[in-house]
Scaffold this motif. Sequence first.
Motif, PDB file in Angstrom:
ATOM      1  N   SER A   1      45.879  39.053  42.502  1.00 21.36           N
ATOM      2  CA  SER A   1      46.345  38.065  43.488  1.00 21.36           C
ATOM      3  C   SER A   1      46.290  36.666  42.892  1.00 21.36           C
ATOM      4  N   THR A   2      45.210  36.390  42.158  1.00 23.24           N
ATOM      5  CA  THR A   2      45.079  35.086  41.512  1.00 23.24           C
ATOM      6  C   THR A   2      46.161  34.888  40.458  1.00 23.24           C
TER       7      THR A   2
ATOM      8  N   ILE B   1      49.407  35.449  50.193  1.00 23.19           N
ATOM      9  CA  ILE B   1      48.952  36.213  49.021  1.00 23.19           C
ATOM     10  C   ILE B   1      47.448  36.467  49.094  1.00 23.19           C
ATOM     11  N   TYR B   2      46.675  35.414  49.420  1.00 20.56           N
ATOM     12  CA  TYR B   2      45.226  35.554  49.421  1.00 20.56           C
ATOM     13  C   TYR B   2      44.731  36.338  50.640  1.00 20.56           C
TER      14      TYR B   2
ATOM     15  N   PRO C   1      42.786  42.960  43.786  1.00 22.57           N
ATOM     16  CA  PRO C   1      43.257  41.663  44.270  1.00 22.57           C
ATOM     17  C   PRO C   1      42.496  40.474  43.710  1.00 22.57           C
ATOM     18  N   MET C   2      41.227  40.685  43.344  1.00 22.78           N
ATOM     19  CA  MET C   2      40.469  39.583  42.744  1.00 22.78           C
ATOM     20  C   MET C   2      41.124  39.113  41.453  1.00 22.78           C
TER      21      MET C   2
ATOM     22  N   ASP D   1      49.643  34.380  42.209  1.00 25.08           N
ATOM     23  CA  ASP D   1      49.778  33.037  42.778  1.00 25.08           C
ATOM     24  C   ASP D   1      49.921  31.982  41.682  1.00 25.08           C
TER      25      ASP D   1
ATOM     26  N   SER E   1      40.775  44.051  49.607  1.00 19.33           N
ATOM     27  CA  SER E   1      39.418  44.167  49.069  1.00 19.33           C
ATOM     28  C   SER E   1      38.438  44.670  50.120  1.00 19.33           C
TER      29      SER E   1
ATOM     30  N   GLY F   1      45.275  39.907  49.678  1.00 21.71           N
ATOM     31  CA  GLY F   1      44.260  40.337  48.731  1.00 21.71           C
ATOM     32  C   GLY F   1      42.906  40.542  49.383  1.00 21.71           C
ATOM     33  N   PHE F   2      42.531  39.636  50.292  1.00 26.51           N
ATOM     34  CA  PHE F   2      41.261  39.773  51.008  1.00 26.51           C
ATOM     35  C   PHE F   2      41.242  41.049  51.847  1.00 26.51           C
TER      36      PHE F   2
ATOM     37  N   ALA G   1      50.852  30.724  49.368  1.00 25.43           N
ATOM     38  CA  ALA G   1      49.575  31.156  48.781  1.00 25.43           C
ATOM     39  C   ALA G   1      48.667  31.783  49.832  1.00 25.43           C
TER      40      ALA G   1
END
Length: 444
Positions: free
Chosen positions: A386-387, A44-45, A382-383, A390, A52, A48-49, A41
């Motif tokens: 990505s969520t 992935i985050y 990604p907001m 995951d 963004s 995404g961060f 995870a």
Amino acid sequence: MGNLIHINMSLFLSNFASMMVFPAMMDVTMAALCPGKDECALVIYLSGFQQSIIGLGMVMMMPLIGNLSDIYGRKQMLTFPMTLSIIPLVILACGRTKNFFYAYYVLKILTGMLTGGSLLCLAVAYVADITTEDKRAAALGMVMGFLCASSIGATLVARVLSSDTMFQVAPVISLMALVYMRVFLKESNISNHNEHLERPILTNSGLENCGLSDVESSRKARPSRKIPSIKDFILLVRRSRIFSLAVVITFFNSLAESALEGAAMYFFKARLHYNKDEFANIITILGIVGIVDQIILVPILIRFIGEYKLLSYSLISGFLSTLVYSVAWATWVPYVVATFSIFPIGVTCLTSIMSKQFGRDEQGMAQGCISAISSFASIISPMIFSTLTDLFLSDKAPFDYPGFSILCVGITMLIALIPSLLIEFDASGSSDNVVISNDDCIEP
């Protein structure tokens, strides 16, 4: 034709360097942050961060870079992103442990915020400077074809070279791209063109109602000589029905594109256990198909069915591709889907359609604003995705559909399909495409 070759070769070498390390980045990231795992995870985050924050920087920088290229020239501004892109590659050449990865991660964000997307943005503006409208789609298809060829070459080389050698060669090739561009590419001399678009959005068409002379209206109607504002962008959308619809398509198309890359890679890694070689194979197939589509099919299909219908067909193809991706049950399924996808053609058609709404000395600002729209979509993507990725790859998924986030990407493409069906080409040049009122006059 010579300048077209030089801009294509500059893009080829620059993209070659970045794509050479791309197939291995998943393995490098996982090894640095989550060694021994296929699901993580944190990765992935973090991805995404990064996407963004880079997108946020691009929203602010792209209109400015495009605007400056209208003033100082495309070649001068191309030097900026091509120079900064070398720095993150040098970090990976030095090492790929956890500390080196975080150094790369931070520098990639900083350089991406300043220059991400500007290379293609400026290249499109350059091509629009040196081509006529009837040949622009074919010329842009050639640009995309060269990008696909660079992806193929880079991934094939990555398969042959060891990881250490590959990460050392990439910054050298990136430097070669910069040197080649500075030596061989000639400035487009946009200010010396005598040919102008008959109905550009930003020039003095329709501003005679503001009570200005030709010289005054030309001077006041050229926001390409100042930093573009939100008011300028709203003015563009109000004046052209085609442009306003294309803005909506660009947003949802970019939202889907930015989401698909990450969602598909993590899904293939977690469920099909893909590694560097499988990712390289997919990129190679997409590159070969892209070359055929962009260089051969685009001019033929546009001649017979037009840019607008081809844009719609490509979005339908994108939806069908993501639908199959989302239920991929074997390692060979993504290979088959990649072979028959024509989704990337839509980007070429959309870029050509939008470029024809502007004059030659307005292309930088226009392409910068378009890139800002794409960047804004990449912030939101990604907001959301990505969520979803995951969640549905974890044990906490509300139902058993690991590829659900990819299906949602396809639904986003269907949303983009709706405005694409509404676009109608006004060959007669009627006033329906450009609507100007006294309220459109920009105050000094």
